[in-house]
Design a protein around this motif. Structure first.
Motif, PDB file in Angstrom:
ATOM      1  N   LYS A 216      13.250  -2.539   7.166  1.00 58.61           N
ATOM      2  CA  LYS A 216      12.954  -1.698   6.003  1.00 58.61           C
ATOM      3  C   LYS A 216      12.206  -2.491   4.940  1.00 58.61           C
ATOM      4  CE  LYS A 216      16.984   1.351   6.569  1.00 58.61           C
ATOM      5  NZ  LYS A 216      18.308   1.732   5.998  1.00 58.61           N
ATOM      6  N   SER A 217      12.644  -3.725   4.698  1.00 60.59           N
ATOM      7  CA  SER A 217      11.979  -4.569   3.704  1.00 60.59           C
ATOM      8  C   SER A 217      10.552  -4.887   4.124  1.00 60.59           C
ATOM      9  CB  SER A 217      12.756  -5.880   3.518  1.00 60.59           C
ATOM     10  OG  SER A 217      14.006  -5.651   2.904  1.00 60.59           O
ATOM     11  N   MET A 218      10.358  -5.154   5.412  1.00 57.02           N
ATOM     12  CA  MET A 218       9.015  -5.462   5.911  1.00 57.02           C
ATOM     13  C   MET A 218       8.079  -4.273   5.741  1.00 57.02           C
ATOM     14  SD  MET A 218      10.290  -7.504   9.298  1.00 57.02           S
ATOM     15  CE  MET A 218       8.673  -7.709  10.043  1.00 57.02           C
ATOM     16  N   ASN A 219       8.599  -3.077   5.982  1.00 60.15           N
ATOM     17  CA  ASN A 219       7.778  -1.888   5.794  1.00 60.15           C
ATOM     18  C   ASN A 219       7.419  -1.691   4.320  1.00 60.15           C
ATOM     19  OD1 ASN A 219       7.203  -0.017   8.238  1.00 60.15           O
ATOM     20  ND2 ASN A 219       9.245  -0.813   8.622  1.00 60.15           N
ATOM     21  N   MET A 220       8.364  -1.990   3.431  1.00 59.56           N
ATOM     22  CA  MET A 220       8.077  -1.887   2.001  1.00 59.56           C
ATOM     23  C   MET A 220       7.030  -2.909   1.570  1.00 59.56           C
ATOM     24  SD  MET A 220       9.748   0.603   0.588  1.00 59.56           S
ATOM     25  CE  MET A 220       9.977   0.218  -1.150  1.00 59.56           C
ATOM     26  N   MET A 221       7.037  -4.074   2.203  1.00 59.64           N
ATOM     27  CA  MET A 221       6.042  -5.093   1.885  1.00 59.64           C
ATOM     28  C   MET A 221       4.632  -4.590   2.157  1.00 59.64           C
ATOM     29  SD  MET A 221       7.792  -8.511   3.505  1.00 59.64           S
ATOM     30  CE  MET A 221       9.586  -8.690   3.473  1.00 59.64           C
ATOM     31  N   THR A 222       4.474  -3.870   3.258  1.00 59.52           N
ATOM     32  CA  THR A 222       3.143  -3.356   3.588  1.00 59.52           C
ATOM     33  C   THR A 222       2.843  -2.048   2.862  1.00 59.52           C
ATOM     34  OG1 THR A 222       4.092  -2.308   5.569  1.00 59.52           O
ATOM     35  CG2 THR A 222       3.064  -4.467   5.843  1.00 59.52           C
TER      36      THR A 222
END
Length: 394
Positions: A216-222
Motif C-alpha cells: 500500500k505504501s509503495m502504491n502511494m509513493m507512485t
C-alpha cells in the motif's frame, strides 16, 4: 484553534517511538526552518510527535502539530494559520505532509518573513527537492532525510540494547574490537535475516500483514508522491508502475533502456526520467561508475532496500541479491557508492573497494585493498568483516 490543541495533545500522548532515531541528534534544532524528508511508512509523523514529547509538556501551547491532510487547510493557508498561532504565543509549528498544501513553499517563506520568533519543522516526501525546486527556501531551510531503521536500531529494539553508531573508518580500523563487544551481548546473525525480511520499515510493528501494508505504501509513493510532486498526468501512472516492476523482476543489473522503452511504450529519455523519479521515491537505487551520474546510463539498478522484495510478488530474490541490496542501502546514507560494469566490486567514496559474498567464496589470496563483506558468519580478519556490521553506520 482549541480543536488543534486537543488533537496535538492526544497524538503526542499516544505516540510511542519504539527506538530513538539517530537523526534526532543530527538535526540542528536551532534552525528556524527544518525540512524532514522520507519515504512513506518510514515514521516521519512519529518523529515529529517524539520531538514534541521530548521538548514540551503536553499542555504547553508554544508547540503545535498539524497535518495538511486536514480538509481545514483547503480553505486556509499555512501562513494565515501560523499567524493566529503566533499571536497566541505559539513558537514551534510542526507541519506534517506539507506538500499537500497548495503553494506550500511560498506559504512557508511568508511564515519565515512575517513571524521572526516562529520555528517551522515540516515533513515531506523524499521525492521533494527542497532547495533545487523551491528557490525561495534555498537559503533558509535545513533539509534532512529520515531513513528506515538501520540494523543497529532494529537490533536495539529487539534486544533492548543500546549499541552506538560506528563510522566506516572505525569499522575498518577497529573491526575486531567492535565485533567482539557486540558479540559479548548478542549474536546479530540471530536477527539479521528477519531485518532483511521486514526490519527497515516501522510497519513491521503493526499487527496487519507486513507485505500488504508495504505494498500500500509503495502504491502511494507512485500514485501520490511521484505524480503529485512531479506534476505528472494520471494517465502515465501505469507506465511508471510497469517500469518499476520490470526493473524489480530484472534484478540488480544495468538496465536495457531501449528494451524498457519498447515494453513501456515510451521514449528512452522518459524511461531515464522515470528511473530517476523512482530513485527519488526510495523505491530503487541507481549506481554509476566513478565520475558518472544522471542522465548517464547507470551500471546497475536495484531495489532500494531488501524489504521491498517481500511486496513485489511473485519475485523470489536470491540471498546474494538481498545482501547486495542491504550493502548499497546502508552505505548510501553517508557514502558515495559506485560500481563499474566490469566487476562485482563496489567503490566507496571513490577509493575504498568492497565485495559482498559468502565466507566460503572469499579467495585465499584476495584482491589487494579489497574488504570482503561476508554474510554467513561472524568471522573477521584483516580484510574480512561480517556484512551485518555495516548496519551500525547509522
Amino acid at each position: 484553534m482549541e480543536e488543534f490543541y486537543r488533537t496535538h495533545r492526544y497524538l503526542v500522548e499516544q505516540s510511542n517511538a519504539p527506538v530513538r532515531r539517530a537523526l534526532m541528534d543530527e538535526i540542528d534544532w536551532d534552525a528556524r526552518m527544518i525540512g524532514i524528508k522520507g519515504t512513506r511508512g518510514i515514521g516521519k509523523t512519529t518523529f515529529l510527535l517524539q520531538y514534541a514529547k521530548e521538548n514540551y509538556e503536553l499542555d504547553d501551547k508554544r508547540c503545535l502539530y498539524i497535518n495538511m491532510n486536514n480538509f481545514y487547510f483547503q480553505g486556509r493557508g499555512i501562513a494565515d494559520f501560523a499567524g493566529e498561532f503566533y499571536k497566541q504565543g505559539g513558537r514551534v509549528l510542526l507541519i506534517d505532509q506539507v506538500f499537500k498544501q497548495f503553494d506550500w513553499s511560498r506559504e512557508l517563506r511568508r511564515c519565515y518573513d512575517l513571524y521572526p520568533k516562529l520555528k517551522l519543522i515540516f515533513t515531506g516526501s523524499s521525492v521533494m527537492r527542497l532547495k533545487k525546486e523551491n528557490p525561495e527556501l534555498g537559503e533558509i531551510v535545513k533539509s534532512y532525510n529520515l531513513r528506515g531503521f538501520s540494523f543497529r536500531e532494529y537490533l536495539n529494539l529487539k534486544t533492548r540494547n543500546d549499541f552506538r553508531i560506528v563510522t566506516l573508518d572505525e569499522i575498518l580500523r577497529h573491526k575486531e574490537q567492535i565485533v567482539s563487544e557486540i558479540l559479548s551481548k548478542v549474536n546479530p546473525l540471530d536477527y539479521f535475516l528477519s531485518y532483511i525480511h521486514h526490519g527497515f520499515y516501522p510497519l513491521f510493528r503493526e499487527k496487519d500483514d507486513f507485505a500488504e501494508n508495504l505494498l500500500k505504501s509503495m502504491n502511494m509513493m507512485t500514485e501520490v508522491d511521484i505524480l503529485m510532486i512531479k506534476q505528472i498526468e494520471l494517465k502515465y501512472l501505469t507506465k511508471i508502475k510497469k517500469l518499476f516492476y520490470l526493473l524489480a523482476v530484472g534484478g540488480p543489473q544495468a538496465p536495457n533502456v531501449s528494451q524498457l522503452a519498447h515494453e513501456v511504450k515510451t521514449s528512452r529519455a522518459t524511461v531515464m526520467n522515470y528511473i530517476k523519479y523512482l530513485a527519488d521515491a526510495r523505491l530503487i537505487n541507481i549506481i554509476y561508475p566513478v565520475g558518472q551520474k544522471f542522465p548517464k546510463k547507470p551500471t546497475k539498478v536495484m531495489l532500494h532496500n531488501p524489504n521491498l522484495y517481500q511486496a513485489v510478488l511473485p519475485i523470489n530474490a536470491d540471498q546474494h541479491t538481498l545482501m547486495d541490496t542491504f550493502f548499497v542501502n546502508t552505505m548510501w546514507k553517508d557514502h558515495k557508492v559506485n560500481q563499474s560494469s566490469r566487476d562485482l566490486f563496489y567503490t566507496i567514496d571513490g577509493e575504498k573497494h568492497f565485495k559482498v559474498c559468502k565466507e566460503t567464496d572469499i579467495p585465499r589470496v584476495g584482491s589487494q585493498g579489497t574488504v570482503y563483506c561476508q554474510y554467513t558468519d561472524n568471522h573477521v580478519s584483516d580484510n574480512i568483516i561480517p556484512l551485518w556490521l555495516l548496519g551500525f553506520l547509522y
